[in-house]
Design an enzyme around this catalytic site. Structure first.
Site: not given
Ligand code: KE4
Length: 426
Positions: A142, A237, A265
């Site tokens: 994802y 990613d 994050k």
């Protein structure tokens, strides 16, 4: 009716599904989500006053724990100077300088307000830099909710992607090809079938959004070789792995250097921050320097930068944190493996882990999908009732942070024993 349930009823009247992000709705585990009133250290407390040991950690940002004094004080100072300027500030320069110092191959970054934005933007750079339109992603990975990433593999005959969400047009989906994680042949086959057409391969260096699935030995280096051979850019990613697996992220941890990165994050310390970056050459394509337009009202927001900078500085100056959180996660993973006694498979990389309810070795998306999600749902609620807050989905990572200690480890393993003992035939 509890306050949680009252709030959820209100929420469902004004927020789709009662939440602002789907996984929070508990749909895959059942029951009602907990509305969190406050957090501190490794614990969160809901509006009914119930406290939990937290392994979601805001999905990764809270690596030092909630309400860490160094981050809170940095935010308080920043707030005193104003919330947002829409103009450059020193903190965004300092965070970018620290990131480029810590990550090998990262020479320049652009801040965004989410990981989705970072991925969407870095793909645009890759297309412009190569003059190619297609990208390859991996099933089960994802990368946020930009259209090009909400795509699944087309039927066997097709190499074109098909939309994996309502509202994503077929034309957009067609340019995203899907390979199998840990399967280099699936990547080389797609590259061979689309010669000179693939701008980038984007990968979670450690798959965490199918649950934690480590890269097989040679997988990441194999991607590096394939991309170099085909003139395709390799994108890591690192929204989850960045500054979590080590202070240099997965690229340093595995010794494989991508061409481009996406981050999020941890670099926000709990505030909305993402970033993308790579070589100065590739990043020179980004406006206003180059032709790739990319912008954001709150990009480099001074309060968010202060939070991220405080957290990243602390991690850089206290690198023993990594051994600490990895050690806790190792003890948790081995304890859970023993307690599950073959009823579940525990995967761990660093401070990330997942308990898969399958007896199979989970080294692929198909193996992860063989898990019994009903059993996971029962486990989730059994643990929640015992004060342990796990990701409300089988296909997510547990995040260990520096505030998790021996008493939390004991409590977590004890709660898990109660579940699995209860499951064992008498
Ligand atoms: P955000 O747009 O949510 O900041 O980042 C998107 C993203 C990009 N890349 C990776 C590897 C990610 O894991 C994410 C977001 N992670 C999920 C948790 N698996 C966020 C939780 C949620 O969607 O609510």
């Amino acid at each position: 009716m509890s306050e949680n349930e009252r709030l959820f009823e209100r929420a469902k009247r004004v927020l789709p599904g009662g939440v602002n992000s789907p996984v929070r709705a508990f749909k895959s585990v059942g029951g009602s989500p907990r509305f969190i009133a406050n957090s501190d250290g490794c614990r969160i407390t809901d509006v009914d006053g119930a406290s939990y040991i937290d392994y979601v950690s805001s999905w990764g940002p809270m690596i030092l724990g909630h309400n860490h004094s160094v981050i809170r004080e940095a935010v308080e100072r920043a707030v005193g100077n104003g919330l947002s300027y829409g103009a450059p500030c020193a903190a965004e320069v300092e965070l970018a300088e620290l990131m480029t110092e810590l990550v090998p191959g990262l020479e320049m970054v652009r801040m965004t307000s989410s990981g989705t934005e970072a991925v969407m933007s870095v793909l645009r750079v890759a297309r412009y830099a190569t003059g190619r339109d297609k990208v390859i992603k991996f099933e089960g990975c994802y990368h946020g909710h930009s259209d090009a990433m909400l795509v699944k593999a087309g039927s066997g005959a097709l190499t074109f992607g098909v939309a994996d969400s309502g509202g994503v047009s077929g034309e957009v989906a067609a340019f995203t090809l899907t390979a199998s994680y840990n399967d280099l042949d699936s990547v080389s086959d797609l590259l061979d079938a689309n010669p000179g057409q693939v701008a980038a391969v984007i990968v979670e260096p450690v798959a965490a959004n199918m649950g934690v699935v480590p890269p097989r030995g040679g997988f990441l280096s194999g991607l590096r070789e394939l991309c170099s051979k085909h003139g395709t850019l390799l994108i890591f990613d690192e929204v989850i792995t960045g500054f979590r697996l080590s202070v240099g992220g997965a690229s340093e941890f595995y010794g494989v250097r991508p061409d481009l990165f996406a981050f999020g994050k941890i670099i926000g310390g709990g505030m909305p921050v993402g970033a993308f970056g790579g070589s100065a050459e590739l990043m020179s394509y980004v406006a206003p320097l180059g032709a790739v337009y990319q912008a954001g009202t709150l990009s480099g927001n001074p309060v968010a930068m202060a939070a991220g900078l405080a957290q990243l500085r602390y991690l850089n100056e206290h690198r023993e944190v990594y051994a600490q959180i990895d050690g806790y996660a190792a003890g948790l993973a081995s304890g859970l493996t023993e307690i599950a006694n073959g009823k579940a498979t525990v995967n761990r990389v660093g401070s990330l882990l997942t308990v898969f309810f399958t007896a199979r070795n989970v080294d692929s998306y198909s193996a992860a999908k063989s898990s019994d999600t009903d059993s996971y749902g029962k486990f989730f609620h059994s643990m929640l009732n015992r004060g342990i807050y796990l990701p409300p989905s089988q296909f997510e990572a547990w995040f260990v942070g520096a505030a998790h200690g021996d008493s939390e480890l004991d409590a977590t393993l004890s709660a898990a024993s109660s579940y699995f003992d209860g499951e064992s035939p008498k």
